[in-house]
Design a protein around this motif. Structure first.
Motif, short mmCIF file in Angstrom:
data_model
loop_
_atom_site.label_atom_id
_atom_site.label_comp_id
_atom_site.label_asym_id
_atom_site.label_seq_id
_atom_site.Cartn_x
_atom_site.Cartn_y
_atom_site.Cartn_z
N VAL A 238 -0.03 11.41 10.96
CA VAL A 238 1.40 12.15 11.18
C VAL A 238 1.45 13.41 10.34
O VAL A 238 2.16 14.33 10.67
CB VAL A 238 2.25 10.96 11.03
N GLN A 239 0.70 13.35 9.46
CA GLN A 239 0.62 14.75 8.51
C GLN A 239 -0.16 15.73 9.00
O GLN A 239 0.27 16.93 8.33
CB GLN A 239 0.24 14.20 6.86
N GLY A 240 -1.04 15.41 9.89
CA GLY A 240 -1.68 16.45 10.56
C GLY A 240 -2.73 17.20 9.20
O GLY A 240 -3.00 16.66 8.23
N ARG A 241 -3.06 18.36 9.38
CA ARG A 241 -3.93 19.15 8.27
C ARG A 241 -3.08 19.24 7.13
O ARG A 241 -3.81 19.23 6.01
CB ARG A 241 -3.94 20.75 8.78
N ALA A 242 -1.62 18.97 6.75
CA ALA A 242 -1.11 19.11 5.55
C ALA A 242 -1.65 17.84 4.67
O ALA A 242 -1.42 18.02 3.36
CB ALA A 242 0.34 19.10 5.86
N THR B 115 8.22 11.12 8.31
CA THR B 115 7.02 11.93 8.07
C THR B 115 6.80 12.54 9.66
O THR B 115 6.51 13.79 10.07
CB THR B 115 5.84 11.88 7.27
N ALA B 116 6.53 11.60 10.53
CA ALA B 116 6.25 11.82 11.88
C ALA B 116 7.39 12.47 12.66
O ALA B 116 7.01 13.27 13.36
CB ALA B 116 5.88 10.41 12.52
N LYS B 117 8.78 12.15 12.40
CA LYS B 117 9.76 12.78 12.79
C LYS B 117 9.65 14.24 12.37
O LYS B 117 10.00 15.36 13.09
CB LYS B 117 10.94 11.86 12.56
N ARG B 118 9.46 14.65 11.14
CA ARG B 118 9.44 15.88 10.59
C ARG B 118 8.51 16.80 10.90
O ARG B 118 8.90 17.81 11.23
CB ARG B 118 9.54 15.70 8.78
N THR B 119 7.33 16.30 11.16
CA THR B 119 5.98 17.06 11.85
C THR B 119 6.11 17.17 13.13
O THR B 119 5.31 18.04 13.62
CB THR B 119 4.94 16.51 11.03
N GLY B 120 6.96 16.37 13.67
CA GLY B 120 6.88 16.57 15.08
C GLY B 120 5.64 15.58 15.62
O GLY B 120 5.62 15.51 16.98
N ALA B 121 4.97 14.82 15.08
CA ALA B 121 4.08 13.82 15.30
C ALA B 121 4.61 12.70 16.03
O ALA B 121 4.02 12.13 17.12
CB ALA B 121 3.29 13.49 14.25
#
Length: 372
Positions: A326-330, A262-268
Motif C-alpha cells: 500500500v506504500q508503493g515505491r515510498a 496509509t492505503a487511503k492516503r496513497t490511493g491504494a
C-alpha cells in the motif's frame, strides 16, 4: 469496580505522569527503545500489583480468572503502554517454576520476577538445534556442588539485559535426542557467560548469541529431575501462548488500522486487489481472536495450540507484505518507518517460537493423528 475498570484507571493515571514518555515504546524490532524507562515501568507495575495476575496470592499474584487476565492485557494494549521487559519471567519461567519448582525455588525466584527486579531470557535454540530442539549440544556437569555449563545458544531474546537464563542442556554423557536433558537456571552476570548481539534487518539487536564457557550455577538450580528437561521445556512452551495473546491482537489491530489509513492516503485502497487483501486481513484477525478465546478455555493447551501460533505468524507476515504494497515505491526509500519495520521484522514471525513447518507437523501428527 471490575478489574478491567481498575486496570484502565491505573494505566491512564500512570501513563499521564512520570511514565508519559513510555507510551508505545518497545516491541518487536524496537526492544532497544527506552530500556531503562521500561525497566522502571516494570517495577512500577510490580509495586502496584499489576504483574503476574494469574499467580497465587502468596507469590505476589492475584489468582485472577482467565476473564480478568484477558481484560488486563486488552486494556494494557489499548492504553499503548510500553512493551513489557519482564514478559519472559512472568509468562514463561514463572509458571514453569510454579509447576515444577521446589518451595525453596519458588521463594527464591518468583518474588523478584513479580517485583520486576530480575529479568529472564530463554536458552533453547542453538546453531544446529533450532526447530529441531532435541539436537541440542550444550552440556553441563556436576562439579563441587555446582553445575558447570559449556555450549552456545542463539536467537536469545533480551539476553543482553537479562539477569537469569533458563537453559536446556545435556547432563547425561552419551545421551541423544530427548533423553539425558536437564533444565537449569543459570545467572547471566557471572564469569563464563558472554553475550554477543545479532544485528537484524531492522538495524536493532534484541536477539543475541550466548556463549557458556564453564559458567556455573548452584546444584539446586535445576527444575525437575536430572534427565527430565524435555518434559519441563515442553511445559514452558505451553505457557508461551497464554492470555497475553489477546493483548497482542490489539497491537495487530492497531497495525492493520495504520495500513488501512496509509492505503487511503496513497490511493491504494482504490485498487480492487489491494482492497480485497485489506478486507481479508480484517476478517482473518476476527477469526484469530475467536480461535484464541476457544484455545484459552483449555486448562492446559495441548498440541492444538500450534494452530494459533501458525495462524497469527502467517497472518502477520502477510500484513507486513501488505504494508509494503500500500506504500508503493515510498516503502522502499527514506528513513525506516513503522510500516517498513513491520514488513522486515514480520519475516521472522514464522520462524521463532516454532517455525511454521514444525507447527504443521505437530498439527498433523498430534492433533489430526496423521501418520508420521
Amino acid at each position: 469496580m471490575s478489574l478491567r475498570e481498575e486496570a484502565r484507571a491505573f494505566l491512564e493515571e500512570s501513563l499521564s505522569g512520570p511514565f508519559a514518555h513510555a507510551r508505545g515504546l518497545g516491541g518487536p524490532g524496537r526492544e532497544h527503545e527506552g530500556q531503562e524507562l521500561r525497566q522502571a515501568w516494570e517495577r512500577h507495575l510490580g509495586k502496584h500489583g499489576w504483574t503476574c495476575l494469574a499467580w497465587p496470592e502468596r507469590y505476589g499474584g492475584r489468582a485472577a480468572s482467565l476473564e480478568d487476565q484477558v481484560a488486563f492485557h486488552e486494556e494494557y494494549a489499548r492504553a499503548d503502554a510500553p512493551a513489557r521487559v519482564g514478559h519472559i519471567g512472568e509468562g514463561l519461567i514463572g509458571p514453569t517454576i510454579l509447576e515444577f519448582g521446589t518451595e525453596e525455588q519458588k521463594e527464591r525466584f518468583l518474588p523478584p520476577i513479580q517485583r520486576g527486579d530480575e529479568l529472564w531470557c530463554q536458552g533453547y535454540s542453538e546453531p544446529d538445534a533450532g526447530s529441531d530442539l532435541a539436537n541440542i549440544r550444550t552440556r553441563a556437569r556436576l562439579e563441587g556442588g555446582e553445575w558447570v555449563v559449556t555450549g552456545q545458544k542463539v536467537w536469545t531474546s533480551l539476553a543482553h539485559v537479562a539477569d537469569w537464563c533458563f537453559v536446556l542442556c545435556r547432563t547425561e554423557e552419551g545421551s541423544q535426542r530427548h533423553r539425558g536433558l536437564s533444565y537449569l537456571l543459570v545467572p547471566m552476570k557471572r564469569p563464563g557467560v558472554e553475550v554477543r548481539p545479532i544485528v537484524q534487518l531492522t538495524g536493532t539487536s534484541e536477539f543475541n548469541e550466548v556463549f557458556f564457557d564453564g559458567a556455573r550455577t548452584a546444584a539446586g538450580n535445576m527444575l525437575g529431575a536430572p534427565g527430565d528437561g524435555w518434559r519441563v521445556a515442553m511445559a514452558t512452551l505451553g505457557h508461551e501462548r497464554g492470555a497475553s495473546t489477546l493483548g497482542q491482537q490489539i497491537g495487530f489491530r492497531r497495525e492493520l488500522r495504520r495500513v488501512i489509513e496509509t492505503a487511503k492516503r496513497t490511493g491504494a485502497a482504490g485498487d480492487p486487489v489491494l482492497r480485497d487483501r485489506l478486507v481479508r486481513s480484517w476478517l482473518e484477525l476476527e477469526i484469530m481472536r475467536l480461535n484464541a478465546l476457544r484455545m484459552l478455555r483449555s486448562d492446559r493447551p495441548g498440541p492444538e495450540a500450534s494452530i494459533a501460533k501458525l495462524y497469527w505468524s502467517e497472518w502477520h507476515r502477510r500484513l507486513g507484505e501488505l504494508a509494503q504494497a500500500v506504500q508503493g515505491r515510498a516503502g522502499l526509500v527514506g528513513e525506516l518507518d513503522a510500516l517498513q519495520r513491520l514488513y522486515l521484522f514480520s519475516r521472522a514471525d514464522t520462524i521463532y517460537a516454532g517455525s511454521s513447518e514444525i507447527q504443521r507437523t505437530i498439527i498433523a501428527e498430534r492433533t489430526l493423528k496423521l501418520p508420521r
